[in-house]
Motif scaffolding. Structure first.
Motif, PDB file in Angstrom:
ATOM      1  N   GLU A   4     -10.138 150.763  11.855  1.00  0.00           N
ATOM      2  CA  GLU A   4     -10.228 151.861  10.328  1.00  0.00           C
ATOM      3  C   GLU A   4     -12.208 152.258  10.706  1.00  0.00           C
ATOM      4  OE1 GLU A   4      -9.958 149.136   6.826  1.00  0.00           O
ATOM      5  OE2 GLU A   4     -11.380 150.363   5.934  1.00  0.00           O
ATOM      6  N   LEU A   5     -12.458 153.609  10.223  1.00  0.00           N
ATOM      7  CA  LEU A   5     -13.349 154.027  10.634  1.00  0.00           C
ATOM      8  C   LEU A   5     -14.375 154.448   8.682  1.00  0.00           C
ATOM      9  CD1 LEU A   5     -15.626 154.966  12.325  1.00  0.00           C
ATOM     10  CD2 LEU A   5     -14.809 157.004  12.763  1.00  0.00           C
ATOM     11  N   ASP A   6     -15.204 154.274   8.368  1.00  0.00           N
ATOM     12  CA  ASP A   6     -16.044 155.195   7.266  1.00  0.00           C
ATOM     13  C   ASP A   6     -14.875 154.785   6.265  1.00  0.00           C
ATOM     14  OD1 ASP A   6     -17.570 156.054   8.800  1.00  0.00           O
ATOM     15  OD2 ASP A   6     -17.284 157.938   9.109  1.00  0.00           O
ATOM     16  N   GLY A   7     -13.973 153.423   5.928  1.00  0.00           N
ATOM     17  CA  GLY A   7     -13.251 153.395   4.902  1.00  0.00           C
ATOM     18  C   GLY A   7     -11.751 154.152   4.768  1.00  0.00           C
ATOM     19  N   ILE A   8     -12.057 154.962   5.893  1.00  0.00           N
ATOM     20  CA  ILE A   8     -10.311 155.237   5.923  1.00  0.00           C
ATOM     21  C   ILE A   8      -9.686 154.549   7.159  1.00  0.00           C
ATOM     22  CG2 ILE A   8      -9.151 157.228   6.911  1.00  0.00           C
ATOM     23  CD1 ILE A   8     -11.181 158.901   6.805  1.00  0.00           C
ATOM     24  N   ARG A   9      -8.457 154.355   6.940  1.00  0.00           N
ATOM     25  CA  ARG A   9      -7.309 153.063   8.532  1.00  0.00           C
ATOM     26  C   ARG A   9      -6.994 154.415   9.041  1.00  0.00           C
ATOM     27  NH1 ARG A   9      -6.881 148.940   9.314  1.00  0.00           N
ATOM     28  NH2 ARG A   9      -4.623 148.521  10.669  1.00  0.00           N
ATOM     29  N   LEU A  10      -6.762 153.993  10.333  1.00  0.00           N
ATOM     30  CA  LEU A  10      -6.202 155.184  11.329  1.00  0.00           C
ATOM     31  C   LEU A  10      -5.691 154.292  11.991  1.00  0.00           C
ATOM     32  CD1 LEU A  10     -10.030 156.459  11.881  1.00  0.00           C
ATOM     33  CD2 LEU A  10      -8.627 158.150  10.905  1.00  0.00           C
ATOM     34  N   HIS A  11      -4.313 155.148  11.490  1.00  0.00           N
ATOM     35  CA  HIS A  11      -3.165 154.770  12.814  1.00  0.00           C
ATOM     36  C   HIS A  11      -2.256 155.577  13.853  1.00  0.00           C
ATOM     37  CE1 HIS A  11       0.787 152.447  12.579  1.00  0.00           C
ATOM     38  NE2 HIS A  11       0.979 153.469  12.829  1.00  0.00           N
ATOM     39  N   PRO A  12      -3.248 155.417  15.180  1.00  0.00           N
ATOM     40  CA  PRO A  12      -2.943 156.491  15.944  1.00  0.00           C
ATOM     41  C   PRO A  12      -0.862 156.298  16.165  1.00  0.00           C
ATOM     42  CG  PRO A  12      -4.943 155.214  16.163  1.00  0.00           C
ATOM     43  CD  PRO A  12      -3.999 154.582  15.472  1.00  0.00           C
ATOM     44  N   VAL A  13      -0.575 157.876  16.754  1.00  0.00           N
ATOM     45  CA  VAL A  13       0.381 157.522  17.338  1.00  0.00           C
ATOM     46  C   VAL A  13       0.333 158.457  18.966  1.00  0.00           C
ATOM     47  CG1 VAL A  13       2.302 159.295  17.294  1.00  0.00           C
ATOM     48  CG2 VAL A  13       1.163 158.790  15.120  1.00  0.00           C
ATOM     49  N   PRO A  14       1.350 157.747  19.824  1.00  0.00           N
ATOM     50  CA  PRO A  14       1.044 157.799  21.051  1.00  0.00           C
ATOM     51  C   PRO A  14       2.080 159.079  21.519  1.00  0.00           C
ATOM     52  CG  PRO A  14       2.450 156.357  20.553  1.00  0.00           C
ATOM     53  CD  PRO A  14       2.072 156.999  19.428  1.00  0.00           C
ATOM     54  N   LEU A  15       1.603 160.414  22.551  1.00  0.00           N
ATOM     55  CA  LEU A  15       2.189 161.113  23.218  1.00  0.00           C
ATOM     56  C   LEU A  15       2.328 161.090  24.342  1.00  0.00           C
ATOM     57  CD1 LEU A  15       0.502 164.263  21.383  1.00  0.00           C
ATOM     58  CD2 LEU A  15       2.565 163.155  20.664  1.00  0.00           C
ATOM     59  N   SER A  16       2.823 161.035  25.435  1.00  0.00           N
ATOM     60  CA  SER A  16       2.936 160.918  27.013  1.00  0.00           C
ATOM     61  C   SER A  16       2.544 162.631  27.182  1.00  0.00           C
ATOM     62  CB  SER A  16       4.308 160.965  27.449  1.00  0.00           C
ATOM     63  OG  SER A  16       5.230 162.267  26.962  1.00  0.00           O
ATOM     64  N   ALA A  17       2.432 162.438  28.594  1.00  0.00           N
ATOM     65  CA  ALA A  17       1.561 164.021  28.959  1.00  0.00           C
ATOM     66  C   ALA A  17       2.929 164.747  28.700  1.00  0.00           C
ATOM     67  CB  ALA A  17       1.419 163.910  30.679  1.00  0.00           C
ATOM     68  N   GLU A  18       4.320 164.247  29.130  1.00  0.00           N
ATOM     69  CA  GLU A  18       5.474 165.435  29.003  1.00  0.00           C
ATOM     70  C   GLU A  18       4.979 166.188  27.906  1.00  0.00           C
ATOM     71  OE1 GLU A  18       9.096 164.850  31.182  1.00  0.00           O
ATOM     72  OE2 GLU A  18       9.719 164.401  29.206  1.00  0.00           O
ATOM     73  N   GLU A  19       5.395 164.777  26.398  1.00  0.00           N
ATOM     74  CA  GLU A  19       5.177 165.556  24.962  1.00  0.00           C
ATOM     75  C   GLU A  19       4.596 166.749  24.701  1.00  0.00           C
ATOM     76  OE1 GLU A  19       7.134 161.307  23.463  1.00  0.00           O
ATOM     77  OE2 GLU A  19       5.165 161.168  23.664  1.00  0.00           O
ATOM     78  N   LEU A  20       3.299 166.021  24.800  1.00  0.00           N
ATOM     79  CA  LEU A  20       1.961 166.862  25.006  1.00  0.00           C
ATOM     80  C   LEU A  20       1.836 168.737  25.778  1.00  0.00           C
ATOM     81  CD1 LEU A  20      -1.371 167.118  24.486  1.00  0.00           C
ATOM     82  CD2 LEU A  20      -1.849 166.832  26.486  1.00  0.00           C
ATOM     83  N   GLU A  21       2.865 168.580  26.724  1.00  0.00           N
ATOM     84  CA  GLU A  21       3.581 169.433  27.176  1.00  0.00           C
ATOM     85  C   GLU A  21       4.207 170.129  26.463  1.00  0.00           C
ATOM     86  OE1 GLU A  21       5.096 169.806  30.924  1.00  0.00           O
ATOM     87  OE2 GLU A  21       5.795 171.956  30.422  1.00  0.00           O
ATOM     88  N   ARG A  22       5.459 168.906  26.104  1.00  0.00           N
ATOM     89  CA  ARG A  22       6.221 170.043  25.094  1.00  0.00           C
ATOM     90  C   ARG A  22       6.374 170.591  23.748  1.00  0.00           C
ATOM     91  NH1 ARG A  22      11.537 167.678  28.723  1.00  0.00           N
ATOM     92  NH2 ARG A  22      10.776 168.274  30.802  1.00  0.00           N
ATOM     93  N   TYR A  23       5.865 169.079  22.962  1.00  0.00           N
ATOM     94  CA  TYR A  23       5.752 169.812  21.781  1.00  0.00           C
ATOM     95  C   TYR A  23       4.307 169.812  21.407  1.00  0.00           C
ATOM     96  CZ  TYR A  23       3.006 167.736  17.543  1.00  0.00           C
ATOM     97  OH  TYR A  23       1.965 166.771  16.750  1.00  0.00           O
ATOM     98  N   TYR A  24       3.086 169.956  21.984  1.00  0.00           N
ATOM     99  CA  TYR A  24       2.068 170.438  21.791  1.00  0.00           C
ATOM    100  C   TYR A  24       1.326 172.347  21.710  1.00  0.00           C
ATOM    101  CZ  TYR A  24      -3.023 171.530  21.344  1.00  0.00           C
ATOM    102  OH  TYR A  24      -4.246 172.241  21.147  1.00  0.00           O
ATOM    103  N   GLU A  25       1.962 172.141  23.176  1.00  0.00           N
ATOM    104  CA  GLU A  25       1.696 173.060  24.000  1.00  0.00           C
ATOM    105  C   GLU A  25       3.171 174.259  24.305  1.00  0.00           C
ATOM    106  OE1 GLU A  25      -1.334 171.376  27.257  1.00  0.00           O
ATOM    107  OE2 GLU A  25       0.547 171.854  28.065  1.00  0.00           O
ATOM    108  N   GLY A  26       3.765 173.165  24.030  1.00  0.00           N
ATOM    109  CA  GLY A  26       5.418 174.340  24.000  1.00  0.00           C
ATOM    110  C   GLY A  26       5.947 175.172  22.597  1.00  0.00           C
ATOM    111  N   SER A  27       6.528 173.689  22.036  1.00  0.00           N
ATOM    112  CA  SER A  27       7.144 174.169  20.626  1.00  0.00           C
ATOM    113  C   SER A  27       5.710 174.398  19.647  1.00  0.00           C
ATOM    114  CB  SER A  27       7.964 173.022  19.860  1.00  0.00           C
ATOM    115  OG  SER A  27       9.301 172.640  20.389  1.00  0.00           O
ATOM    116  N   SER A  28       4.361 173.538  19.404  1.00  0.00           N
ATOM    117  CA  SER A  28       3.800 173.924  18.339  1.00  0.00           C
ATOM    118  C   SER A  28       3.004 175.278  18.914  1.00  0.00           C
ATOM    119  CB  SER A  28       3.160 173.073  18.619  1.00  0.00           C
ATOM    120  OG  SER A  28       3.851 172.021  17.997  1.00  0.00           O
ATOM    121  N   ASN A  29       2.566 175.378  20.430  1.00  0.00           N
ATOM    122  CA  ASN A  29       1.560 175.970  20.218  1.00  0.00           C
ATOM    123  C   ASN A  29       1.997 177.456  21.377  1.00  0.00           C
ATOM    124  OD1 ASN A  29      -0.510 175.746  19.243  1.00  0.00           O
ATOM    125  ND2 ASN A  29      -1.046 174.344  19.993  1.00  0.00           N
TER     126      ASN A  29
END
Ligand code: ADP
Ligand code: F6P
Length: 464
Positions: free
Chosen positions: A64-89
């Motif tokens: 929790e930070l400043d009254g908001i609950r934060l729920h992190p979602v993990p990304l593997s290095a491969e997902e970062l490359e394929r989902y974020y850098e690849g498909s998304s960007n």
């Protein structure tokens, strides 16, 4: 035990940065319009924000930070490359921005996009209370609404796209076009920056899936899905308060001095992204110097180009081109100790940016395509007293609202040069008049009003 919330935001990034202090590593709320706008709603509802915390591998535990609950979602290095850098960007980002760079399509990227979207949907399903409202953000997560509805038909789901939504003929290039469209149609309300984008969307639903619509409401097997335009904005009060501080005022003066007190400071502030038209702006400046319509040191340009998506090829190529152009301009027109272009490939604090806005006589915002462009709005809000002039591309969403700027077509170099020269020579009285009208508009259309308007259309009562 998982804490369940009646209001959940799902976005690619969590609105926090991990910083090192004397006490060790800790989380800080990152500056940004979206979190500012949603903070009161999140606090009121003991809301949760689901998103990626940055980095790869295991995600931190929810906190929790400043009254908001934060729920992190993990990304593997491969997902970062394929989902974020690849498909998304490298696929969706260029395609949705009028394909100003060629979109790259890869099967393995699509698979990662699907998997990661499912993970975000699962996380949202886990933290949402019965009947909760879930607001999904942006192009990285277009499959989430349908994935979430599948598991949790009890939820009220909103989706907002921060970037443009392309015309049918461009969208049709997407290999998984029907899946993306069905993903978005999982929401009850799909929000866009512009009316035209919402129209593209409802027409696409008929074209691709044969769905019927009336006005902006699409009939999805008897379930109404509403589309609409909700132009995002900035925290106007925060910017106005910041530029009023003695520190920012003093820093703005100091910046002018450091630049040699030129008559005209021309400023650009963008992520280093090929949609932003940084190159064409530099070229316009170079040609005006060559034509002797502008001269150094009377006029200098400052270009802040924030590092962004640096492992994506299009971005690497852009950096080379921009830096070559800066080198060329300085080679031809700088004097000893007086560069013509000050190029800053760096990130800055909000107050340093505010001081730059305050110091600049002309702000150049010349994207080839942009969903909104908050920098344009920030500049206007920052110039509460002093005039200043905004050169703005017609292809930025902000151009629909900031009509008193010096509008230009970024595809027409002479048009850009002409707008820049008109902005440089505008009479102070006229400059102030234009700014005042735009400021009035922004004050009544700030980011809080944007969030309110989206949420009330989604059917969230104000003090639910
Ligand atoms: P985009 O969302 O495509 O990056 P916008 O103009 O809509 O473009 O928003 C960019 C945001 O990032 C603005 O709020 C701006 O103030 C901020 N920003 C841009 N450059 C920098 C920088 N060098 N340092 C810190 N913040 C920056
Ligand atoms: O405006 C589009 C957007 O992707 C935002 O969602 C994001 O805050 C910004 O651009 C920066 O992009 P990234 O999260 O890829 O660094």
């Amino acid at each position: 035990m998982t804490v369940r919330s009646s209001f959940v935001v799902v976005a690619n990034r969590l609105p926090v940065d991990e910083v090192t202090t004397s006490q060790g590593r800790e989380w800080r709320r990152s500056p940004g319009g979206l979190v500012t706008a949603l903070h009161p709603v999140l606090v009121e509802h003991r809301g949760t924000w689901v998103g990626w915390a940055g980095g790869t591998g295991d995600a931190p535990e929810p906190f929790e930070l400043d009254g908001i609950r934060l729920h992190p979602v993990p990304l593997s290095a491969e997902e970062l490359e394929r989902y974020y850098e690849g498909s998304s960007n490298a696929t969706i980002w260029p395609l949705y921005h009028d394909a100003v760079e060629t979109p790259v399509f890869k099967r393995r990227w699509r698979e990662a996009y699907r998997m990661v979207n499912q993970r975000f949907a699962d996380a949202a399903a886990e933290v949402a209370a019965e009947g909760a409202t879930v607001w999904v953000q942006d192009y990285q997560l277009q499959l989430v609404p349908a994935m979430l509805r599948e598991q949790r038909p009890d939820l009220r789901i909103g989706f907002f796209l921060h970037i443009p939504f392309p015309p049918i003929e461009l969208f049709m290039q997407m290999p998984v076009r029907a899946e993306i469209l069905r993903g978005l149609l999982g929401a009850d309300l799909v929000g866009f920056q512009q009316r035209l984008a919402a129209q593209n969307f409802v027409r696409l639903a008929r074209h691709l899936l044969g769905l019927r619509y009336e006005g902006q409401v699409i009939d999805v097997d008897g379930r109404p899905v509403r589309a609409g335009a909700f132009p995002i904005s900035i925290d106007v009060k925060e910017m106005e308060a910041m530029v009023a501080t003695p520190e920012v005022q003093a820093r703005a003066k100091q910046i002018r001095e450091e630049l040699g007190n030129p008559k005209t400071i021309i400023l650009g502030v963008d992520r280093l992204d090929y949609t932003k038209g940084i190159e064409l702006r530099l070229k316009a400046f170079r040609e005006l110097l060559a034509d002797r319509k502008l001269t150094v040191p009377e006029a200098v340009m400052v270009q802040v180009a924030t590092p962004s998506r640096e492992r994506v090829e299009h971005y690497q190529a852009l950096r080379v081109k921009v830096e070559r152009e800066v080198g060329r301009i300085n080679g031809e027109f700088a004097k000893v100790g007086v560069p013509a272009v000050h190029y800053l490939h760096q990130s800055y604090s909000r107050s340093e940016l505010a001081a730059l806005y305050l110091a600049a006589d002309v702000m150049m915002v010349t994207p080839l395509r942009d969903g909104m462009n908050l920098v344009a709005k920030e500049y206007v809000a920052a110039r509460a007293d002093t005039g200043g002039a905004l050169v703005l591309s017609e292809f930025a969403g902000a151009a629909t609202e900031l009509r008193q700027s010096f509008l230009c077509n970024p595809h027409d170099p002479d048009g850009v040069k002409d707008a820049l020269i008109r902005a440089v020579h505008v009479e102070p009285v006229e400059a102030r008049r234009r700014m005042r009208i735009m400021q009035r508009h922004l004050r009544s259309h700030d980011v809080r009003q944007w969030a309110k308007s989206f949420l009330s259309t989604l059917g969230v009562p104000e003090n639910e």
